[in-house]
Write a protein that holds these residues in place. Structure first.
Motif, PDB file in Angstrom:
ATOM      1  N   GLU A  13      -4.489  -1.954 -16.074  1.00  0.00           N
ATOM      2  CA  GLU A  13      -4.384  -1.023 -14.941  1.00  0.00           C
ATOM      3  C   GLU A  13      -4.661  -1.745 -13.631  1.00  0.00           C
ATOM      4  O   GLU A  13      -3.951  -1.547 -12.645  1.00  0.00           O
ATOM      5  N   CYS A  14      -5.679  -2.583 -13.630  1.00  0.00           N
ATOM      6  CA  CYS A  14      -6.012  -3.350 -12.418  1.00  0.00           C
ATOM      7  C   CYS A  14      -4.854  -4.282 -12.050  1.00  0.00           C
ATOM      8  O   CYS A  14      -4.494  -4.383 -10.882  1.00  0.00           O
ATOM      9  N   ALA A  15      -4.270  -4.935 -13.029  1.00  0.00           N
ATOM     10  CA  ALA A  15      -3.147  -5.842 -12.767  1.00  0.00           C
ATOM     11  C   ALA A  15      -1.973  -5.075 -12.177  1.00  0.00           C
ATOM     12  O   ALA A  15      -1.335  -5.545 -11.224  1.00  0.00           O
ATOM     13  N   ASP A  16      -1.697  -3.871 -12.706  1.00  0.00           N
ATOM     14  CA  ASP A  16      -0.610  -3.047 -12.168  1.00  0.00           C
ATOM     15  C   ASP A  16      -0.875  -2.670 -10.714  1.00  0.00           C
ATOM     16  O   ASP A  16       0.011  -2.745  -9.863  1.00  0.00           O
ATOM     17  N   VAL A  17      -2.098  -2.270 -10.429  1.00  0.00           N
ATOM     18  CA  VAL A  17      -2.446  -1.869  -9.059  1.00  0.00           C
ATOM     19  C   VAL A  17      -2.356  -3.068  -8.121  1.00  0.00           C
ATOM     20  O   VAL A  17      -1.814  -2.961  -7.016  1.00  0.00           O
ATOM     21  N   LEU A  18      -2.860  -4.204  -8.548  1.00  0.00           N
ATOM     22  CA  LEU A  18      -2.831  -5.389  -7.684  1.00  0.00           C
ATOM     23  C   LEU A  18      -1.398  -5.828  -7.394  1.00  0.00           C
ATOM     24  O   LEU A  18      -1.099  -6.280  -6.291  1.00  0.00           O
ATOM     25  N   GLN A  19      -0.493  -5.650  -8.374  1.00  0.00           N
ATOM     26  CA  GLN A  19       0.912  -5.984  -8.132  1.00  0.00           C
ATOM     27  C   GLN A  19       1.549  -5.008  -7.144  1.00  0.00           C
ATOM     28  O   GLN A  19       2.455  -5.376  -6.399  1.00  0.00           O
ATOM     29  N   SER A  20       1.079  -3.778  -7.116  1.00  0.00           N
ATOM     30  CA  SER A  20       1.633  -2.749  -6.233  1.00  0.00           C
ATOM     31  C   SER A  20       0.972  -2.730  -4.866  1.00  0.00           C
ATOM     32  O   SER A  20       1.431  -2.031  -3.966  1.00  0.00           O
ATOM     33  N   MET A  21      -0.102  -3.482  -4.717  1.00  0.00           N
ATOM     34  CA  MET A  21      -0.932  -3.387  -3.514  1.00  0.00           C
ATOM     35  C   MET A  21      -0.147  -3.631  -2.222  1.00  0.00           C
ATOM     36  O   MET A  21      -0.292  -2.890  -1.257  1.00  0.00           O
ATOM     37  N   VAL A  22       0.689  -4.644  -2.175  1.00  0.00           N
ATOM     38  CA  VAL A  22       1.441  -4.963  -0.962  1.00  0.00           C
ATOM     39  C   VAL A  22       2.367  -3.808  -0.609  1.00  0.00           C
ATOM     40  O   VAL A  22       2.460  -3.408   0.549  1.00  0.00           O
ATOM     41  N   TYR A  23       3.018  -3.247  -1.613  1.00  0.00           N
ATOM     42  CA  TYR A  23       3.929  -2.128  -1.374  1.00  0.00           C
ATOM     43  C   TYR A  23       3.154  -0.894  -0.931  1.00  0.00           C
ATOM     44  O   TYR A  23       3.616  -0.130  -0.085  1.00  0.00           O
ATOM     45  N   PHE A  24       1.967  -0.710  -1.489  1.00  0.00           N
ATOM     46  CA  PHE A  24       1.107   0.402  -1.100  1.00  0.00           C
ATOM     47  C   PHE A  24       0.690   0.250   0.366  1.00  0.00           C
ATOM     48  O   PHE A  24       0.766   1.199   1.136  1.00  0.00           O
ATOM     49  N   LEU A  25       0.284  -0.949   0.736  1.00  0.00           N
ATOM     50  CA  LEU A  25      -0.140  -1.207   2.119  1.00  0.00           C
ATOM     51  C   LEU A  25       1.006  -1.000   3.109  1.00  0.00           C
ATOM     52  O   LEU A  25       0.784  -0.588   4.245  1.00  0.00           O
ATOM     53  N   ASP A  26       2.224  -1.284   2.678  1.00  0.00           N
ATOM     54  CA  ASP A  26       3.395  -1.146   3.550  1.00  0.00           C
ATOM     55  C   ASP A  26       4.059   0.223   3.431  1.00  0.00           C
ATOM     56  O   ASP A  26       5.154   0.432   3.963  1.00  0.00           O
ATOM     57  N   ASN A  27       3.418   1.150   2.706  1.00  0.00           N
ATOM     58  CA  ASN A  27       3.963   2.507   2.502  1.00  0.00           C
ATOM     59  C   ASN A  27       5.353   2.467   1.882  1.00  0.00           C
ATOM     60  O   ASN A  27       6.244   3.203   2.283  1.00  0.00           O
ATOM     61  N   GLU A  28       5.540   1.594   0.898  1.00  0.00           N
ATOM     62  CA  GLU A  28       6.839   1.437   0.264  1.00  0.00           C
ATOM     63  C   GLU A  28       6.864   1.966  -1.172  1.00  0.00           C
ATOM     64  O   GLU A  28       7.823   1.728  -1.896  1.00  0.00           O
ATOM     65  N   LEU A  41      -8.000   3.195  -7.062  1.00  0.00           N
ATOM     66  CA  LEU A  41      -8.933   2.630  -6.081  1.00  0.00           C
ATOM     67  C   LEU A  41     -10.214   3.458  -5.996  1.00  0.00           C
ATOM     68  O   LEU A  41     -11.294   2.913  -5.771  1.00  0.00           O
ATOM     69  N   ASP A  42     -10.094   4.767  -6.203  1.00  0.00           N
ATOM     70  CA  ASP A  42     -11.272   5.636  -6.193  1.00  0.00           C
ATOM     71  C   ASP A  42     -12.198   5.360  -7.374  1.00  0.00           C
ATOM     72  O   ASP A  42     -13.394   5.630  -7.298  1.00  0.00           O
TER      73      ASP A  42
END
Length: 91
Positions: A13-28, A41-42
């Protein structure tokens, strides 16, 4: 992607979130993925810390890219570049 409430997030789960982090930060990300990342993150302090670091770096870089160097500094840099170019062509 996110762990159940009260459960410890898995490494996957952490690996999935970390891979998505850049897209999350860019609202993508789509809404469902955004919700999943927020929920993770919560419940996962290590990922939240990595998110905060990436968000801070992104803000600093964005701010730095928006600033313009003073005219006298730009002129000095251009002069030095020309001096180096002349030295190279004279060799």
């Amino acid at each position: 992607m996110a762990a159940e409430t009260g459960a410890t997030p898995s490494d996957d789960e952490c690996a999935d979130v970390l891979q998505s982090m850049v897209y999350f930060l860019d609202n993508e990300l789509d809404q469902a993925d955004c919700v999943a990342v927020r929920q993770h993150l919560d419940s996962c302090n290590p990922c939240l810390e990595k998110y905060d670091l990436q968000r801070t770096v992104k803000m600093v870089v964005a701010r730095s890219c928006a600033e313009t160097a003073p005219a006298d500094l730009r002129d000095r840099v251009r002069l030095r570049i020309r001096e180096v170019q002349v030295r190279i062509t004279e060799r």
